[in-house]
Design a protein around this motif. Sequence first.
Motif, mmCIF file in Angstrom:
data_model
loop_
_atom_site.group_PDB
_atom_site.id
_atom_site.type_symbol
_atom_site.label_atom_id
_atom_site.label_comp_id
_atom_site.label_asym_id
_atom_site.label_seq_id
_atom_site.Cartn_x
_atom_site.Cartn_y
_atom_site.Cartn_z
ATOM 1 N N ASN A 370 -6.829 -0.713 0.950
ATOM 2 C CA ASN A 370 -7.099 -2.135 1.134
ATOM 3 C C ASN A 370 -6.734 -2.872 -0.155
ATOM 4 O OD1 ASN A 370 -8.269 -4.428 2.597
ATOM 5 N ND2 ASN A 370 -9.841 -4.367 1.015
ATOM 6 N N MET A 371 -5.904 -3.902 -0.060
ATOM 7 C CA MET A 371 -5.484 -4.661 -1.240
ATOM 8 C C MET A 371 -5.953 -6.111 -1.123
ATOM 9 S SD MET A 371 -1.737 -5.083 -3.056
ATOM 10 C CE MET A 371 -0.913 -5.898 -1.690
ATOM 11 N N VAL A 372 -6.650 -6.567 -2.160
ATOM 12 C CA VAL A 372 -7.096 -7.951 -2.242
ATOM 13 C C VAL A 372 -6.420 -8.582 -3.458
ATOM 14 C CG1 VAL A 372 -9.068 -9.499 -2.540
ATOM 15 C CG2 VAL A 372 -9.326 -7.388 -1.202
ATOM 16 N N VAL A 373 -5.833 -9.748 -3.258
ATOM 17 C CA VAL A 373 -5.199 -10.468 -4.358
ATOM 18 C C VAL A 373 -6.007 -11.740 -4.619
ATOM 19 C CG1 VAL A 373 -3.085 -11.509 -5.246
ATOM 20 C CG2 VAL A 373 -2.945 -9.571 -3.663
ATOM 21 N N GLN A 374 -6.646 -11.790 -5.779
ATOM 22 C CA GLN A 374 -7.330 -13.014 -6.191
ATOM 23 C C GLN A 374 -6.314 -13.928 -6.881
ATOM 24 O OE1 GLN A 374 -11.104 -12.778 -8.226
ATOM 25 N NE2 GLN A 374 -11.440 -10.673 -7.515
ATOM 26 N N VAL A 375 -6.282 -15.169 -6.476
ATOM 27 C CA VAL A 375 -5.312 -16.126 -7.008
ATOM 28 C C VAL A 375 -6.056 -17.386 -7.437
ATOM 29 C CG1 VAL A 375 -3.240 -17.475 -6.530
ATOM 30 C CG2 VAL A 375 -3.554 -15.247 -5.426
ATOM 31 N N GLU A 376 -5.773 -17.839 -8.644
ATOM 32 C CA GLU A 376 -6.400 -19.077 -9.106
ATOM 33 C C GLU A 376 -5.786 -20.290 -8.412
ATOM 34 O OE1 GLU A 376 -6.489 -19.854 -13.231
ATOM 35 O OE2 GLU A 376 -7.863 -18.217 -13.700
ATOM 36 N N MET A 377 -6.657 -21.184 -7.973
ATOM 37 C CA MET A 377 -6.199 -22.439 -7.393
ATOM 38 C C MET A 377 -5.787 -23.415 -8.493
ATOM 39 S SD MET A 377 -8.942 -23.213 -4.347
ATOM 40 C CE MET A 377 -10.409 -22.541 -5.143
ATOM 41 N N SER A 378 -4.933 -24.349 -8.123
ATOM 42 C CA SER A 378 -4.679 -25.486 -9.004
ATOM 43 C C SER A 378 -5.852 -26.446 -8.889
ATOM 44 C CB SER A 378 -3.393 -26.198 -8.584
ATOM 45 O OG SER A 378 -3.551 -26.770 -7.293
ATOM 46 N N SER A 379 -5.953 -27.379 -9.791
ATOM 47 C CA SER A 379 -7.049 -28.352 -9.750
ATOM 48 C C SER A 379 -7.020 -29.154 -8.453
ATOM 49 C CB SER A 379 -6.959 -29.296 -10.955
ATOM 50 O OG SER A 379 -7.087 -28.569 -12.155
ATOM 51 N N ALA A 380 -5.811 -29.476 -7.974
ATOM 52 C CA ALA A 380 -5.686 -30.251 -6.730
ATOM 53 C C ALA A 380 -6.194 -29.445 -5.543
ATOM 54 C CB ALA A 380 -4.229 -30.655 -6.518
ATOM 55 N N LEU A 412 -8.604 -17.168 -2.807
ATOM 56 C CA LEU A 412 -8.403 -18.208 -3.804
ATOM 57 C C LEU A 412 -9.694 -18.393 -4.600
ATOM 58 C CD1 LEU A 412 -6.346 -20.816 -1.756
ATOM 59 C CD2 LEU A 412 -5.551 -19.478 -3.695
ATOM 60 N N VAL A 413 -9.554 -18.431 -5.922
ATOM 61 C CA VAL A 413 -10.718 -18.563 -6.796
ATOM 62 C C VAL A 413 -10.557 -19.814 -7.655
ATOM 63 C CG1 VAL A 413 -11.160 -16.088 -6.820
ATOM 64 C CG2 VAL A 413 -9.689 -17.084 -8.582
ATOM 65 N N ALA A 414 -11.624 -20.229 -8.288
ATOM 66 C CA ALA A 414 -11.636 -21.485 -9.042
ATOM 67 C C ALA A 414 -10.668 -21.433 -10.224
ATOM 68 C CB ALA A 414 -13.048 -21.769 -9.543
ATOM 69 N N PRO A 415 -10.129 -22.589 -10.616
ATOM 70 C CA PRO A 415 -9.261 -22.623 -11.810
ATOM 71 C C PRO A 415 -9.971 -22.043 -13.028
ATOM 72 C CG PRO A 415 -9.197 -24.718 -10.642
ATOM 73 C CD PRO A 415 -10.282 -23.917 -9.997
ATOM 74 N N LYS A 416 -9.225 -21.242 -13.788
ATOM 75 C CA LYS A 416 -9.695 -20.629 -15.038
ATOM 76 C C LYS A 416 -10.806 -19.598 -14.856
ATOM 77 C CE LYS A 416 -8.550 -24.710 -17.785
ATOM 78 N NZ LYS A 416 -7.199 -24.236 -18.020
ATOM 79 N N SER A 417 -11.035 -19.144 -13.610
ATOM 80 C CA SER A 417 -12.099 -18.165 -13.384
ATOM 81 C C SER A 417 -11.648 -16.728 -13.670
ATOM 82 C CB SER A 417 -12.625 -18.255 -11.948
ATOM 83 O OG SER A 417 -11.590 -18.004 -11.016
ATOM 84 N N LEU A 418 -10.340 -16.484 -13.659
ATOM 85 C CA LEU A 418 -9.833 -15.160 -14.027
ATOM 86 C C LEU A 418 -9.659 -15.114 -15.535
ATOM 87 C CD1 LEU A 418 -7.170 -14.555 -11.217
ATOM 88 C CD2 LEU A 418 -9.522 -13.728 -11.320
ATOM 89 N N SER A 419 -10.021 -13.982 -16.118
ATOM 90 C CA SER A 419 -9.998 -13.872 -17.579
ATOM 91 C C SER A 419 -8.578 -13.976 -18.104
ATOM 92 C CB SER A 419 -10.621 -12.548 -18.027
ATOM 93 O OG SER A 419 -9.869 -11.457 -17.545
ATOM 94 N N ARG A 420 -8.432 -14.604 -19.252
ATOM 95 C CA ARG A 420 -7.143 -14.717 -19.932
ATOM 96 C C ARG A 420 -7.060 -13.630 -20.986
ATOM 97 N NH1 ARG A 420 -6.926 -17.835 -16.157
ATOM 98 N NH2 ARG A 420 -5.893 -19.873 -16.175
ATOM 99 N N SER A 421 -5.836 -13.196 -21.268
ATOM 100 C CA SER A 421 -5.640 -12.131 -22.251
ATOM 101 C C SER A 421 -4.833 -12.654 -23.420
ATOM 102 C CB SER A 421 -4.916 -10.944 -21.610
ATOM 103 O OG SER A 421 -4.565 -9.987 -22.576
#
Length: 434
Positions: A370-380, A412-421
């Motif tokens: 099972n593959m889940v892809v979390q993607v950050e939404m744009s502000s809009a 789809l997840v909130a903007p900036k909710s995925l950690s930055r490296s």
Amino acid sequence: MEQHYFQPEIECAGQEDMKKTQSERLRKMVRNCYDNVPFYRQKLDDMGVKPEEIQSIDDIVKLPFTYKTDLRDHYPYGLVAVPREKVARVHASSGTTGKQTVVAYTEGDVDVWATGAARALAAAGCTTRDYVHVSYGYGLFTGGLGLHYGAEKLGAAAIPVSSGNTKRQVQILQDFGSDFLCCTPSYAAFIGETCRDMGVDTSKLPLRAGIFGAEAWSEGMRENIERLLNIKAYDIYGLSEIAGPGVSFECSEQNGLHVNEDFFYPEIIDPDTGEQLPDGEYGELVFTCIGKEALPLIRYRTRDISALVHEKCACGRTLVRMLKPKGRTDDMLIIRGVNVFPSQIEYVLTQLGLEPNYLIEVDRVDNRDNMVVQVEMSSAMFSDKVRQIETYERQIAGALQSTLNISAEVKLVAPKSLSRSEGKAQRVIDRRKV
């Protein structure tokens, strides 16, 4: 566009002259390995190959392959070919599993590495008048010092910022007059996002180009970085075991990466049979370190998937080009029998106009992948209604299905909710127990 070279006599050399250099260096390297590295002596003896049989670069097919496990099995210095007093530098890979791969350098090796990085900077248009902002990490990781020494070798000014404290990075870009930015592509995008959030007009920065590597990135990511930072983005390739960044680099044509083949001889092989493949055919990239003394690896299997092109480039360089790696055989996910690379998912997202901030989660449920892809939404998108967000998720899932030939759940997840490296971005979490 005006072409810039660091060593035109090498970068634009005729094929026969290059082959002569490669053959001389291969002969010297094989003798060094046989005389000073018991591992290689045993390997060659087992194959019935003596150093004197290796006369031309064409004889490279007679030599054994080297694997990353060989470095780990002989940790830390078992493959070093020079006495301790000749070692000038030690680096190690940033691997997350098993032992680190340790790389020793002589003074000559450090100069080879710096030369490769200097050629890369020159190809991107860097000159002795420029300031090079280095945001790769400094330390055992090879990124920071590689571009730092390359800038100094070229005669440019190095600004050793290292990674982290991104708002300070932006301030330095503004105040110090940085002309070139060097870091991972994911961190470049993060710096660009930070500029945007701080209200910094990047078109007014002196910054005009960047050299980004250490992780796979797509053309969509390139476009995103160029838009955010208002620069030209160039790719650079390297790996700790060979020399760090500067093994190959893009020129102004951006039609493949020129390999510094007078130091690092490339091959493309069938990963299953080990047979060499012809120009233009994708396979596993292999390097032989014909220009190195301390760790002269023979036919090192990188696991990167690429292809070679030997025809002269429009930039004037005759150095062989390696096409942008499609992925890695050991980073490749096999999901329900299908090969999946993170770069494919990044491509789909950028084609849909999304920024490439995503996380792939793979698990096995009821004996099914099972593959889940979390993607950050744009502000809009974030301000849209739930029903509209569900529509976006179905649209992305459909595009992934079309490209990957397997289904994936999209969240789809909130903007900036995925950690930055600040270094290599973590794109995959594989929870399968296999």
